[in-house]
Scaffold this active site. Structure first.
Site, PDB file in Angstrom:
ATOM      1  N   GLN A  74      55.843 -30.135 -26.655  1.00 60.48           N
ATOM      2  CA  GLN A  74      55.841 -28.692 -26.375  1.00 60.48           C
ATOM      3  C   GLN A  74      56.183 -28.455 -24.908  1.00 60.48           C
ATOM      4  OE1 GLN A  74      51.989 -26.984 -28.300  1.00 60.48           O
ATOM      5  NE2 GLN A  74      51.729 -29.181 -28.108  1.00 60.48           N
TER       6      GLN A  74
ATOM      7  N   HIS B 252      59.841 -26.357 -27.423  1.00 60.79           N
ATOM      8  CA  HIS B 252      59.828 -25.116 -26.637  1.00 60.79           C
ATOM      9  C   HIS B 252      60.964 -25.023 -25.618  1.00 60.79           C
ATOM     10  CE1 HIS B 252      55.246 -24.563 -27.631  1.00 60.79           C
ATOM     11  NE2 HIS B 252      56.039 -24.292 -28.650  1.00 60.79           N
TER      12      HIS B 252
ATOM     13  N   CYS C 137      71.546 -16.189 -21.630  1.00 67.20           N
ATOM     14  CA  CYS C 137      71.782 -14.758 -21.377  1.00 67.20           C
ATOM     15  C   CYS C 137      70.654 -13.938 -21.998  1.00 67.20           C
ATOM     16  CB  CYS C 137      73.125 -14.326 -21.972  1.00 67.20           C
ATOM     17  SG  CYS C 137      73.488 -12.580 -21.676  1.00 67.20           S
TER      18      CYS C 137
ATOM     19  N   CYS D 256      78.670 -13.432 -18.873  1.00 65.13           N
ATOM     20  CA  CYS D 256      78.905 -11.986 -18.754  1.00 65.13           C
ATOM     21  C   CYS D 256      78.422 -11.398 -17.429  1.00 65.13           C
ATOM     22  CB  CYS D 256      78.249 -11.242 -19.918  1.00 65.13           C
ATOM     23  SG  CYS D 256      76.442 -11.205 -19.831  1.00 65.13           S
TER      24      CYS D 256
ATOM     25  N   GLY E  37      47.125 -34.696 -25.376  1.00 67.37           N
ATOM     26  CA  GLY E  37      47.168 -33.721 -24.276  1.00 67.37           C
ATOM     27  C   GLY E  37      47.619 -32.338 -24.666  1.00 67.37           C
ATOM     28  N   THR E  38      47.261 -31.929 -25.876  1.00 65.96           N
ATOM     29  CA  THR E  38      47.560 -30.534 -26.258  1.00 65.96           C
ATOM     30  C   THR E  38      46.280 -29.840 -26.705  1.00 65.96           C
ATOM     31  OG1 THR E  38      48.745 -29.065 -27.779  1.00 65.96           O
ATOM     32  CG2 THR E  38      48.380 -31.315 -28.559  1.00 65.96           C
TER      33      THR E  38
HETATM   34  P1  OAD Z   1      47.478 -26.480 -22.798  1.00 64.36           P
HETATM   35  O1  OAD Z   1      47.471 -26.208 -21.345  1.00 64.36           O
HETATM   36  O2  OAD Z   1      47.107 -25.392 -23.719  1.00 64.36           O
HETATM   37  O3  OAD Z   1      46.500 -27.696 -23.102  1.00 64.36           O
HETATM   38  C1  OAD Z   1      46.500 -28.841 -22.332  1.00 64.36           C
HETATM   39  C2  OAD Z   1      45.507 -29.795 -22.941  1.00 64.36           C
HETATM   40  O4  OAD Z   1      45.598 -31.014 -22.239  1.00 64.36           O
HETATM   41  C3  OAD Z   1      44.054 -29.323 -22.864  1.00 64.36           C
HETATM   42  O5  OAD Z   1      43.458 -29.508 -24.127  1.00 64.36           O
HETATM   43  C4  OAD Z   1      43.432 -30.255 -21.812  1.00 64.36           C
HETATM   44  O6  OAD Z   1      42.092 -30.554 -22.124  1.00 64.36           O
HETATM   45  C5  OAD Z   1      44.289 -31.493 -21.977  1.00 64.36           C
HETATM   46  N1  OAD Z   1      44.400 -32.347 -20.793  1.00 64.36           N
HETATM   47  C6  OAD Z   1      44.399 -32.036 -19.482  1.00 64.36           C
HETATM   48  N2  OAD Z   1      44.614 -33.095 -18.718  1.00 64.36           N
HETATM   49  C7  OAD Z   1      44.768 -34.151 -19.555  1.00 64.36           C
HETATM   50  C8  OAD Z   1      45.050 -35.545 -19.381  1.00 64.36           C
HETATM   51  N3  OAD Z   1      45.237 -36.081 -18.164  1.00 64.36           N
HETATM   52  N4  OAD Z   1      45.140 -36.306 -20.484  1.00 64.36           N
HETATM   53  C9  OAD Z   1      44.960 -35.791 -21.742  1.00 64.36           C
HETATM   54  N5  OAD Z   1      44.694 -34.489 -21.955  1.00 64.36           N
HETATM   55  C10 OAD Z   1      44.616 -33.684 -20.900  1.00 64.36           C
HETATM   56  O7  OAD Z   1      48.919 -27.097 -23.132  1.00 64.36           O
HETATM   57  P2  OAD Z   1      49.673 -27.138 -24.526  1.00 64.36           P
HETATM   58  O8  OAD Z   1      48.756 -27.518 -25.624  1.00 64.36           O
HETATM   59  O9  OAD Z   1      50.870 -27.961 -24.283  1.00 64.36           O
HETATM   60  O10 OAD Z   1      53.931 -22.514 -24.800  1.00 64.36           O
HETATM   61  O11 OAD Z   1      50.087 -25.637 -24.687  1.00 64.36           O
HETATM   62  C11 OAD Z   1      50.858 -25.271 -25.772  1.00 64.36           C
HETATM   63  C12 OAD Z   1      51.798 -24.160 -25.382  1.00 64.36           C
HETATM   64  O12 OAD Z   1      51.068 -23.062 -24.857  1.00 64.36           O
HETATM   65  C13 OAD Z   1      52.766 -24.486 -24.277  1.00 64.36           C
HETATM   66  O13 OAD Z   1      53.897 -25.209 -24.702  1.00 64.36           O
HETATM   67  C14 OAD Z   1      53.150 -23.153 -23.792  1.00 64.36           C
HETATM   68  C15 OAD Z   1      51.756 -22.592 -23.674  1.00 64.36           C
HETATM   69  O14 OAD Z   1      51.597 -21.279 -23.505  1.00 64.36           O
HETATM   70  C16 OAD Z   1      54.773 -21.522 -24.476  1.00 64.36           C
HETATM   71  O15 OAD Z   1      54.992 -21.176 -23.338  1.00 64.36           O
HETATM   72  C17 OAD Z   1      55.443 -20.911 -25.671  1.00 64.36           C
END
Ligand code: OAD
Length: 258
Positions: free
Chosen positions: A113, A131, A139, A167, A203-204
């Site tokens: 992501q 993403h 554009c 454009c 890490g999500t």
């Molecule tokens: P988030 O910022 O929502 O979540 C990050 C996750 O990583 C959290 O659960 C933390 O606990 C965890 N974390 C932090 N440091 C870490 C480490 N060193 N090792 C393992 N885990 C760790 O990020 P995403 O889940 O990627 O979308 O967010 C999803 C989407 O929401 C993004 O792609 C973006 C955002 O808004 C858009 O912009 C459409």
């Protein structure tokens, strides 16, 4: 726990890894949520420079077509700050290990992501970017010029409001915003990659769909599911194995045992 995952990786023929912002945290890229994530500043408006107005907003309030339509400069200021931040960051051990896996295992797919391209820079193969990339522009008015998105890695971007190369109208970051459709080819490829023996989510925060649904899909299709995260997430109760560790430490330790 790590040993269980190591033996599952050894046994698996098809492995799919879904990554989020936590994978890039050790590189210095701020996450959106979780401890240390981007969150609105409570400082008085007057204490922030004009270029930092975005600090008053959540990512979900900035990463939308509505926000860009209302105030493109505000949204561009946020993206310019992020581009500068990411430009100063390098892939960390988590990106490196995942890149090695995609090279060593022909049926290892990586779905991310993240828009920072650190998986690309670490040489990952079979990478599905759900993403988009922060290094591509498109554009705003969808003028129809080809290519639809083009690469622009200039840091800093010289113009306050970058222009469309076709454009001359307003350009936008070629990333997926809330409320927008994902690239159908990327969605299709990610869905196909849930047909695997081991699905690992790393890490999500597992709250943004459709990415957050992939682990459920993989489980339904019979995969062993595992999560690596420093915190509990909505995926934690559903996975077969939850490892409460940082991505860079856990993946390094797993790779050492392989
Ligand atoms: P988030 O910022 O929502 O979540 C990050 C996750 O990583 C959290 O659960 C933390 O606990 C965890 N974390 C932090 N440091 C870490 C480490 N060193 N090792 C393992 N885990 C760790 O990020 P995403 O889940 O990627 O979308 O967010 C999803 C989407 O929401 C993004 O792609 C973006 C955002 O808004 C858009 O912009 C459409």
């Amino acid at each position: 726990m790590l040993d269980v995952l190591v033996s599952k990786i050894r046994e698996a023929r098809r492995i799919t890894v879904l990554t989020g912002a936590g994978v890039s945290a050790a590189s210095g890229v701020p996450t959106f949520r979780g401890a240390g994530g981007l969150s609105p500043s409570t400082n008085a408006q007057a204490t922030l420079s004009k270029a930092e107005r975005w600090r008053h907003y959540r990512a979900s309030e900035l990463a939308t077509p509505e926000a860009f339509g209302r105030d493109p400069q505000l949204v561009w200021e946020w993206y310019k700050w992020r581009r500068e931040k990411i430009a100063s960051c390098d892939p960390n051990r988590a990106h490196e290990v995942l890149a090695v896996w995609t090279k060593r295992m022909p049926h290892c797919h990586l779905i991310t992501q993240n828009v920072d391209d650190l998986h690309v820079r670490s040489g990952s193969e079979r990478l599905i970017r759900l993403h988009g990339s922060i290094w591509e522009l498109a554009c705003w008015k969808k003028c129809g010029g080809e290519p639809v998105a083009w690469r622009d890695e200039r840091v800093p971007l010289p113009e306050p409001l970058p222009r469309c190369v076709h454009c001359g109208g307003l350009a936008r970051p070629a990333v997926v915003w809330f409320g927008e459709a994902l690239d159908p080819a990327a969605v299709q490829a990610a869905g196909a990659a849930t047909a695997c023996d081991l699905f690992l989510t790393v890490g999500t925060s597992a709250v943004v769909y459709p990415a957050a649904g992939l682990v459920h899909e993989a489980k339904l299709r019979g995969a062993f599911t595992a999560e690596i995260n420093v915190e509990q997430t909505p995926a934690t109760p559903i996975v077969d194995l939850a490892i409460r560790m940082s991505a860079e430490h856990a993946l390094d330790a797993i790779e050492l045992r392989m």
